[in-house]
Design an enzyme around this catalytic site. Structure first.
Site, PDB file in Angstrom:
ATOM      1  N   ASP A 138       0.865  -1.188   0.000  1.00 44.26           N
ATOM      2  CA  ASP A 138       0.000   0.000   0.000  1.00 44.26           C
ATOM      3  C   ASP A 138       0.899   1.234   0.000  1.00 44.26           C
ATOM      4  O   ASP A 138       2.010   1.209  -0.547  1.00 44.26           O
ATOM      5  CB  ASP A 138      -0.907  -0.057   1.250  1.00 44.26           C
ATOM      6  CG  ASP A 138      -2.230   0.675   1.057  1.00 44.26           C
ATOM      7  OD1 ASP A 138      -2.179   1.881   0.744  1.00 44.26           O
ATOM      8  OD2 ASP A 138      -3.293   0.060   1.222  1.00 44.26           O
ATOM      9  N   HIS A 207      -3.436   6.188   3.179  1.00 47.23           N
ATOM     10  CA  HIS A 207      -4.240   5.013   2.849  1.00 47.23           C
ATOM     11  C   HIS A 207      -3.681   3.776   3.552  1.00 47.23           C
ATOM     12  O   HIS A 207      -4.411   2.987   4.141  1.00 47.23           O
ATOM     13  CB  HIS A 207      -4.226   4.852   1.327  1.00 47.23           C
ATOM     14  CG  HIS A 207      -5.207   3.866   0.778  1.00 47.23           C
ATOM     15  ND1 HIS A 207      -4.865   2.561   0.506  1.00 47.23           N
ATOM     16  CD2 HIS A 207      -6.508   3.989   0.424  1.00 47.23           C
ATOM     17  CE1 HIS A 207      -5.926   1.933   0.009  1.00 47.23           C
ATOM     18  NE2 HIS A 207      -6.934   2.775  -0.051  1.00 47.23           N
ATOM     19  N   SER A 518     -11.301  -0.935  -0.288  1.00 46.36           N
ATOM     20  CA  SER A 518      -9.976  -0.883   0.340  1.00 46.36           C
ATOM     21  C   SER A 518     -10.060  -1.131   1.837  1.00 46.36           C
ATOM     22  O   SER A 518      -9.128  -1.666   2.431  1.00 46.36           O
ATOM     23  CB  SER A 518      -9.334   0.499   0.146  1.00 46.36           C
ATOM     24  OG  SER A 518      -8.830   0.634  -1.146  1.00 46.36           O
TER      25      SER A 518
END
Ligand SMILES: *[C@@H]1O[C@H](CO)[C@@H](O)[C@H](O)[C@H]1NC(C)=O
Ligand SMILES: *[C@@H]1O[C@H](CO)[C@@H](O)[C@H](O)[C@H]1NC(C)=O
Ligand SMILES: *[C@@H]1O[C@H](CO)[C@@H](O)[C@H](O)[C@H]1NC(C)=O
Ligand SMILES: *[C@@H]1O[C@H](CO)[C@@H](O)[C@H](O)[C@H]1NC(C)=O
Ligand SMILES: *[C@@H]1O[C@H](CO)[C@@H](O)[C@H](O)[C@H]1NC(C)=O
Length: 599
Positions: A138, A207, A518
């Site tokens: 990620d 994220h 996600s």
């Protein structure tokens, strides 16, 4: 060795000496490794490039990554004709240009029945996942987050072979008994996406910290987003170890295809048990079959392009592809009209005073730039209500543009009408003004009130939050990508659904909400980690089978689970695969369908 590869790669981006100006990054995939020793594998890649390009020096200038642990292949700067020539070689399976892939708390784990203190549950039986290593590919992590505190952890499992790469604002002490590995990869990422990001495993886009803490964040008491959703924040496998691989960069969280493949290759070699990938792109991400063949469970997000059918991503049969669902939490926000009528919408809005006054209310129709032109909305609350346009615009697209149009025209807030009120996915983008979601029925009541008075006013109260059975959940989120897969119509996808709407997890030194598949993906990664801890001999196929076959197709009331969309409907396997994940049942599924990598 790897570090050298990086350095040479950076040289390229800055000054591509000796590389043809028309060359671009290609990924050359060669399947199973031919040599036991990774150095021999790399040497064979250099030899292929040397005979193609004419000199060893050009070969070394051209190669960006040599994939040599889990499988064989390389990424190199090549012209189109050189790529074509390579594709002709018998040992080469595919040659493809680098593609860019994009990145697609608290309550959700209790909602799934993984109660922290329930002695007979999966969480306790699996020792909170302490022996398991979850690899997260990620935008990496913010190591100072309390969710990654390693106090009380035992030594790092001795089988671990990964490393901790230092870089900008990321020192060797940023790895710990919790974050046991950290690496970063820039291959195939554009200069624009790298610019401003940390040249290290430190998270910039926020994220990766969110997804990693959702999977394996430690228990943090009293986390909240401005006192909303207050509770204990934790990951699903709160004592699992994290190995983090940064392949996604910048504000757009853009992931280089070559970088992803290098991260997967290293993760296989480092010894992760689970690989969690909350991202997707125009094509399937290669390399995952090798990971699964080595006993690593690979979990992917399904994509956020729903509710249209055939939008699913990441549909190779050997991975677990995760759809997103809502949880039993909502954020009711009271709207009081000048007539003293009180209506309820949904919002994540904490900035206002408890005793704020009434504000003027104006009609903004669709709240696009044209419909706001000519109306003075300065300081007013705008009703954005255009049911005739609902069929052609998705709320997740029209809401953010309505917010920015209202702000740039000086408006004080908005009430946004849409065909479903369960989509809270965009509310954190309200940029500090009240923005309340209502359904068409509530919007119609507001419009009726406006037509009866010459000076309509409204008051928005701060959001409260509600959890529990009064909120009907789960439902499959409207944005969750749907099957069937275009690439593999014969493979039923997605596999399972997990919470992915308004999930509270770590962001830098605080906690915030995010929504998407996600967020759903690390929920399944965590459950896979707990199952691996409880049943160390289970294969990835057995873990996947246990999760999919025990999933629920009914909610807590026994009502069939619905799927949000332009019309709400009963969820079917193209919405949620086997159903909604049920971790405690997956611990003892009765029967598993095991599959050999050869199958
Ligand atoms: C991480 O490394 C940076 C740079 O060396 C350092 O300033 C910071 O304090 C470290 N954080 C932790 C949690 O060790
Ligand atoms: C939780 O945090 C809030 C403010 O964020 C504070 O008022 C409250 O006392 C805290 N409770 C505990 C148990 O720490
Ligand atoms: C609130 O609004 C009412 C009517 O719009 C006005 O009469 C009153 O003075 C306002 N109160 C405050 C505290 O601004
Ligand atoms: C608003 O409308 C006027 C007149 O129709 C037009 O000249 C102007 O460009 C419009 N402004 C915006 C921001 O669209
Ligand atoms: C718009 O309304 C505000 C307050 O209601 C006022 O101060 C402002 O002058 C108005 N602007 C125009 C262009 O009429």
């Amino acid at each position: 060795m790897l570090l050298l590869t990086f350095i040479s790669f950076h040289c390229f981006i800055l000054a591509p000496i000796g590389v043809d100006a028309s060359s671009k990054l290609y990924i050359v995939y060669m399947g199973e490794k031919k040599h036991k020793d990774p150095n021999h594998e790399t040497a064979s890649h250099h030899n292929i490039l040397t005979s193609l390009l004419g000199s060893k020096e050009e070969a070394l200038n051209s190669i960006v990554y040599s994939y040599k642990h889990g499988f064989s292949g390389f990424a190199a700067m090549l012209t189109d004709s050189q790529a074509e020539e390579l594709a002709e070689l018998p040992e080469v399976i595919t040659v493809k240009p680098n593609r860019i892939y994009r990145a697609h708390t608290t309550r959700s784990w209790d909602f799934l029945g993984l109660d922290y203190n329930q002695p007979t549950g999966l969480l306790q039986k699996a020792k909170y996942g302490e022996d398991v290593v979850i690899g997260v590919v990620d935008s990496c992590v913010w190591p100072e987050s309390k969710s990654f505190d390693d106090s009380g952890y035992g030594p790092i499992p001795s089988r671990w072979r990964g490393k901790c790469e230092e870089g900008e604002a990321f020192g060797a002490n940023n790895c710990s008994r919790k974050i046991i590995g950290a690496r970063y990869y820039t291959g195939g990422v554009s200069q624009a996406d790298l610019k401003g990001d940390f040249m290290s495993p430190r998270d910039f886009g926020n994220h990766g910290t969110h997804t990693a803490s959702t999977a394996a964040g430690g228990l943090i008491y009293n986390a909240s987003f401005h006192n909303l959703a207050t509770g204990n924040a934790r990951g699903g496998a709160p004592r699992a170890r994290l190995a983090i691989y940064k392949a996604c960069w910048g504000r757009r969280i853009a992931c280089g295809g070559a970088a992803l493949l290098a991260a997967i290759d290293d993760a296989i070699n480092d010894g992760v048990d689970i690989l969690s990938l909350s991202l997707g792109g125009p094509e399937e991400i290669p390399g995952t079959l090798h990971a699964v063949a080595k006993g690593i469970t690979v979990v992917f997000s399904a994509g956020n392009d729903g509710p249209a059918p055939q939008t699913i991503k990441n549909s190779v049969p050997w991975v677990i592809t995760v759809a997103a669902s809502t949880i039993d939490r909502s954020f009711p926000t009271v709207i009081t009209l000048g007539s003293n009528q009180r209506l309820v919408g949904q919002s994540i809005f904490y900035e206002i005073q408890q005793n704020s006054n009434f504000t003027g209310l104006v009609d903004g129709y669709s709240c696009d730039a044209d419909s706001l032109n000519g109306t003075n909305i300065s300081g007013e609350i705008v009703l954005c209500y255009a049911p005739d346009l609902a069929a052609s615009t998705l709320p997740r697209q029209s809401l953010p543009s309505a917010v920015s149009n209202v702000i740039s025209a000086g408006g004080g807030g908005l009430i946004f009408a849409q065909y479903t009120v369960n989509i809270l996915e965009n509310l954190y983008q309200c940029q500090g003004i009240p923005c309340v979601l209502v359904d068409f029925e509530i919007a119609n009541k507001i419009a009726n009130y406006m037509s009866t008075t010459s000076n309509p006013v409204v008051k928005v109260s701060p959001t409260s939050n509600v959890i529990g059975m009064e909120v009907l959940a789960p439902k499959i989120a409207a944005f969750s990508s749907r099957g069937p897969s275009v690439a593999f119509p014969g493979v039923l996808k997605p596999d399972v659904a997990a919470p992915g709407v308004s999930i509270l997890a770590a962001r830098r030194n605080s906690y915030f909400f995010d929504s998407g598949t996600s967020m759903a993906c690390p929920h399944v990664s965590a459950v896979a980690a707990l199952l691996k801890s409880l049943h160390p001999d289970w294969s990835p196929a057995a873990i996947k089978s246990a999760i999919v076959t025990t999933a629920s197709v009914r909610d807590g009331y026994g009502i069939p689970i619905e799927a949000e969309g332009t019309s709400r409907k009963l969820a079917d396997p193209f919405d949620f695969g086997g159903g909604h994940i049920n971790p405690n049942r997956a611990a003892d599924p009765g029967l598993v369908y095991d599959i050999d990598p050869k199958d």
